[in-house]
Design a protein around this motif. Structure first.
Motif, PDB file in Angstrom:
ATOM      1  N   UNK A 469       0.409  -0.841  -0.063  1.00  0.00           N
ATOM      2  CA  UNK A 469      -0.430  -0.104   0.236  1.00  0.00           C
ATOM      3  C   UNK A 469       0.738   0.696  -0.268  1.00  0.00           C
ATOM      4  N   UNK A 470       0.442   2.241  -0.196  1.00  0.00           N
ATOM      5  CA  UNK A 470       1.053   3.452  -0.109  1.00  0.00           C
ATOM      6  C   UNK A 470       1.121   3.844   1.169  1.00  0.00           C
ATOM      7  N   UNK A 471       1.499   4.492   1.700  1.00  0.00           N
ATOM      8  CA  UNK A 471       2.021   5.302   2.591  1.00  0.00           C
ATOM      9  C   UNK A 471       0.875   5.813   2.874  1.00  0.00           C
ATOM     10  N   UNK A 472       0.480   5.927   4.640  1.00  0.00           N
ATOM     11  CA  UNK A 472      -1.176   6.338   5.477  1.00  0.00           C
ATOM     12  C   UNK A 472      -0.384   6.848   6.445  1.00  0.00           C
ATOM     13  N   UNK A 473      -1.024   8.746   6.809  1.00  0.00           N
ATOM     14  CA  UNK A 473      -0.782   9.231   8.014  1.00  0.00           C
ATOM     15  C   UNK A 473      -2.049   9.255   8.765  1.00  0.00           C
ATOM     16  N   UNK A 474      -2.037   7.897  10.082  1.00  0.00           N
ATOM     17  CA  UNK A 474      -2.710   7.997  11.213  1.00  0.00           C
ATOM     18  C   UNK A 474      -2.517   8.561  12.582  1.00  0.00           C
ATOM     19  N   UNK A 475      -3.386   9.079  12.997  1.00  0.00           N
ATOM     20  CA  UNK A 475      -3.685   9.528  14.378  1.00  0.00           C
ATOM     21  C   UNK A 475      -3.433   8.773  15.558  1.00  0.00           C
ATOM     22  N   UNK A 476      -2.461   8.703  16.735  1.00  0.00           N
ATOM     23  CA  UNK A 476      -1.907   7.972  17.204  1.00  0.00           C
ATOM     24  C   UNK A 476      -2.865   8.723  18.615  1.00  0.00           C
ATOM     25  N   UNK A 480      -0.481  12.536  18.283  1.00  0.00           N
ATOM     26  CA  UNK A 480       0.604  12.283  17.380  1.00  0.00           C
ATOM     27  C   UNK A 480      -0.040  12.057  15.782  1.00  0.00           C
ATOM     28  N   UNK A 481       0.831  12.326  14.681  1.00  0.00           N
ATOM     29  CA  UNK A 481       0.449  11.438  14.250  1.00  0.00           C
ATOM     30  C   UNK A 481       1.595  10.477  13.198  1.00  0.00           C
ATOM     31  N   UNK A 482       1.824   9.520  12.913  1.00  0.00           N
ATOM     32  CA  UNK A 482       2.405   8.124  12.667  1.00  0.00           C
ATOM     33  C   UNK A 482       1.950   7.883  11.136  1.00  0.00           C
ATOM     34  N   UNK A 483       3.358   7.376   9.793  1.00  0.00           N
ATOM     35  CA  UNK A 483       3.192   6.979   9.118  1.00  0.00           C
ATOM     36  C   UNK A 483       3.281   6.350   8.688  1.00  0.00           C
ATOM     37  N   UNK A 484       2.344   5.287   8.093  1.00  0.00           N
ATOM     38  CA  UNK A 484       3.127   3.801   7.740  1.00  0.00           C
ATOM     39  C   UNK A 484       2.227   3.349   6.800  1.00  0.00           C
ATOM     40  N   UNK A 485       2.704   2.267   6.013  1.00  0.00           N
ATOM     41  CA  UNK A 485       2.277   1.213   5.267  1.00  0.00           C
ATOM     42  C   UNK A 485       2.214   0.164   5.222  1.00  0.00           C
ATOM     43  N   UNK A 486       1.839  -0.928   4.831  1.00  0.00           N
ATOM     44  CA  UNK A 486       1.644  -2.129   4.851  1.00  0.00           C
ATOM     45  C   UNK A 486       2.606  -3.188   3.814  1.00  0.00           C
ATOM     46  N   UNK A 487       3.086  -3.820   4.076  1.00  0.00           N
ATOM     47  CA  UNK A 487       3.972  -4.652   3.242  1.00  0.00           C
ATOM     48  C   UNK A 487       3.631  -6.101   3.738  1.00  0.00           C
ATOM     49  N   UNK A 488       3.667  -7.280   2.437  1.00  0.00           N
ATOM     50  CA  UNK A 488       3.754  -8.492   2.759  1.00  0.00           C
ATOM     51  C   UNK A 488       5.404  -9.042   2.612  1.00  0.00           C
ATOM     52  N   UNK A 489       5.535 -10.238   3.804  1.00  0.00           N
ATOM     53  CA  UNK A 489       6.484 -11.051   4.370  1.00  0.00           C
ATOM     54  C   UNK A 489       6.182 -12.270   2.917  1.00  0.00           C
ATOM     55  N   UNK A 490       6.708 -12.012   2.083  1.00  0.00           N
ATOM     56  CA  UNK A 490       7.067 -13.382   1.148  1.00  0.00           C
ATOM     57  C   UNK A 490       7.955 -14.835   1.246  1.00  0.00           C
ATOM     58  N   UNK A 491       7.260 -15.685   0.944  1.00  0.00           N
ATOM     59  CA  UNK A 491       7.380 -16.797   1.508  1.00  0.00           C
ATOM     60  C   UNK A 491       7.781 -17.266  -0.071  1.00  0.00           C
ATOM     61  N   UNK A 492       9.184 -18.093   0.086  1.00  0.00           N
ATOM     62  CA  UNK A 492       9.127 -18.804  -1.508  1.00  0.00           C
ATOM     63  C   UNK A 492       9.050 -20.035  -1.701  1.00  0.00           C
TER      64      UNK A 492
END
Length: 543
Positions: A469-476, A480-492
């Motif tokens: 995903x694209x980075x998204x800013x979220x409020x805590x 405070x604001x934090x910018x997060x993105x989601x990534x997949x752990x790839x399995x061979x």
């Protein structure tokens, strides 16, 4: 007398000057002859003539002395010389100067050989005063050496290793002499020697024969050849010259005549510098992947949150994080006394209504019987609902999976409302990772970028990841604001090693291969980001 003394000349009745004491070289005589025809003054007269000072002092009547002196360094030294040698002229005229104090007159052989510190001092002064580029300067110095020292047949050779680049000699048969010198230079360099003199035994028998042939062929009474320490200027003299003087002179000539870069050489050096700068620029501007690093937290790729469907107290937990469960397995058990009491009351009401209905039937009161039957059905329904609510106090797994998260044992006995979290069931072994990015790094990250993840507690293994995903800013919660993105752990593969090591909540560090940027930008980006942040804090303006 002192070190300033060079020579003493006295005037004759014809107005000429003849030598009395000291060095009688061609340079000294030429300097003194320059005074002929000049009117003599009554007081001492100091004339600066090239490398010498000429002090003319009236001695006796119309006669005068001319002292040839080495220049003094200061005005005070000049005054001291005038006083000292004026007094010496007065005492010479009176015949009171002891002979031991008068420097001995150098012999003609010494004059021609030019040995001694005085010769080197004069040559140093001439070298400093003679201008010109190296090649022209050496030609001028060859003539100057012959004039100042009286050496016969002075020659200079430009050497590079054992090769003679050019040679200037004073000899009738220059070509043959050059060929002989080439041989001697090669032999000296091969033997690691710098000096060859006709008066010294040198080398084996063929070398001694070469020396005798050189002397006989060119009619020389002697010769000296001095080489530089490496490349430089070599000196040839058709006389036997002191070794220390010759080597010192060669070193001075080589130092002063060090070759300057020619136009071609300068162009080559500039091209070389331009080439180095071009390579350096290419290296700095060559695009390389820009790495983005940030802290990360593991989360399940596919999961279901299990919540409480009835309010009550948590009575028991039957699973822990990582446990594999099947559909219908009890995960937790809750207790609700009010539900149990309501269920018992509903069961008792249903039993009473049944007994009352049977009694009405036995009396033949069909109307009452029908009403009591309806009440019995309602009580039975309430009992059924109570039983269902009691069953809901047992929280079961809706499907097969692995427990990704569950309440901790310290929650036992706590009251839970409808909808409160109990557990999270993960389906499959796929994992995602939440990556916390800085504001500057967020602009560099796009979906599809790859990288790797290092998990705390998992030593010696890195897991490949891919941005989803694209980075998204979220409020805590703290505002405070934090910018997060989601990534997949790839399995061979379907069952890759290390799958059982990854759980929800594990933290680590993610490294992403960002877009390709010039190397200099990648190297200076931390400093640029720091300056941007400092400017943002100072000005309070977005950058």
């Amino acid at each position: 007398m002192d070190d300033a003394f060079v020579a003493l000349f006295g005037s004759t009745a014809e107005g000429r000057y003849q030598p009395i004491l000291g060095l009688q070289s061609a340079a000294v005589i030429a300097a003194v002859d320059g005074l002929a025809g000049r009117e003599s003054k009554a007081r001492p007269e100091l004339i600066e003539s090239g490398a010498f000072w000429l002090l003319r002092v009236s001695a006796l009547g119309a006669l005068s002395h001319v002292w040839v002196l080495r220049p003094a360094g200061t005005a005070a030294g000049k005054i001291a010389l005038i006083r000292r040698y004026t007094e010496a002229s007065r005492r010479l005229a009176a015949g009171s100067l002891p002979t031991a104090q008068v420097p001995p007159v150098e012999s003609s052989a010494d004059s021609r050989a030019g040995s001694g510190r005085a010769v080197m001092d004069r040559l140093r002064a001439v070298m400093r005063q003679t201008p010109g580029r190296p090649r022209a300067w050496l030609g001028e110095m060859r003539l100057t050496l012959g004039r100042e020292t009286g050496w016969p047949g002075v020659g200079l050779l430009q050497l590079r290793g054992d090769r003679v680049l050019w040679c200037e000699l004073t000899a009738e048969n220059t070509g043959k002499l050059q060929d002989s010198l080439h041989v001697f230079v090669a032999q000296l360099v091969a033997q690691g020697q710098r000096c060859l003199r006709s008066s010294q035994t040198w080398g084996d028998e063929p070398s001694e024969l070469d020396k005798r042939l050189l002397l006989e062929e060119h009619g020389l009474s002697g010769f000296s050849l001095f080489l530089p320490a490496g490349s430089g200027v070599a000196l040839f003299v058709a006389a036997d010259v002191d070794e220390a003087t010759g080597l010192e002179l060669v070193d001075l000539l080589s130092l002063r005549a060090a070759p300057r870069a020619s136009l071609v050489g300068r162009l080559r050096s500039r091209r070389g510098l331009a080439g180095v700068l071009a390579v350096l620029g290419l290296v700095l501007l060559w695009p390389i992947p820009m790495e983005v690093g940030a802290p990360a937290t593991l989360v399940p790729a596919d999961s279901q949150v299990i919540v409480a469907t009835q309010a009550g107290k948590l009575a028991a937990l039957h699973v822990g994080v990582g446990d594999q469960v099947r559909a219908g397995d009890v995960l937790a058990r809750m207790t609700a006394p009010e539900l149990i009491e309501a269920d018992l009351q509903a069961s008792l009401d249903a039993m009473l209504q049944s007994l009352n209905a049977k009694e009405a039937l036995s009396r033949g009161d069909y109307g009452e019987y029908r009403i009591l039957q309806q009440r019995e059905a309602v009580s039975a329904l309430q009992v059924e609902q109570g039983q269902r609510r009691l069953q809901e106090l047992e929280i079961r797994a809706p499907a097969d999976g692995r427990i990704a998260d569950v309440l901790t044992p310290d929650q036992l006995g706590a009251l839970k409302s409808v909808g409160d979290f109990v557990a999270e069931l993960q389906f499959g072994s796929d994992m995602h990772v939440l990556i916390d990015l800085g504001a500057a790094d967020a602009a560099q990250v796009e979906p599809g970028m790859s990288g790797d993840l290092v998990v705390r507690g998992v030593i010696g293994q890195a897991f490949p990841i891919r941005v989803l995903t694209h980075p998204v800013a979220r409020s805590q919660p703290d505002g405070q604001s934090i910018t997060q993105l989601l990534a997949a752990v790839e399995r061979p593969g379907p069952s890759a090693p290390g799958d059982d090591l990854l759980f929800k909540g594990l933290t680590g560090f993610a490294r992403l291969d960002g877009p390709r940027r010039p190397r200099i930008y990648v190297w200076t980006r931390p400093a640029i980001e720091y300056l941007q942040l400092a400017a943002w804090k100072y000005l309070g303006l977005p950058l």
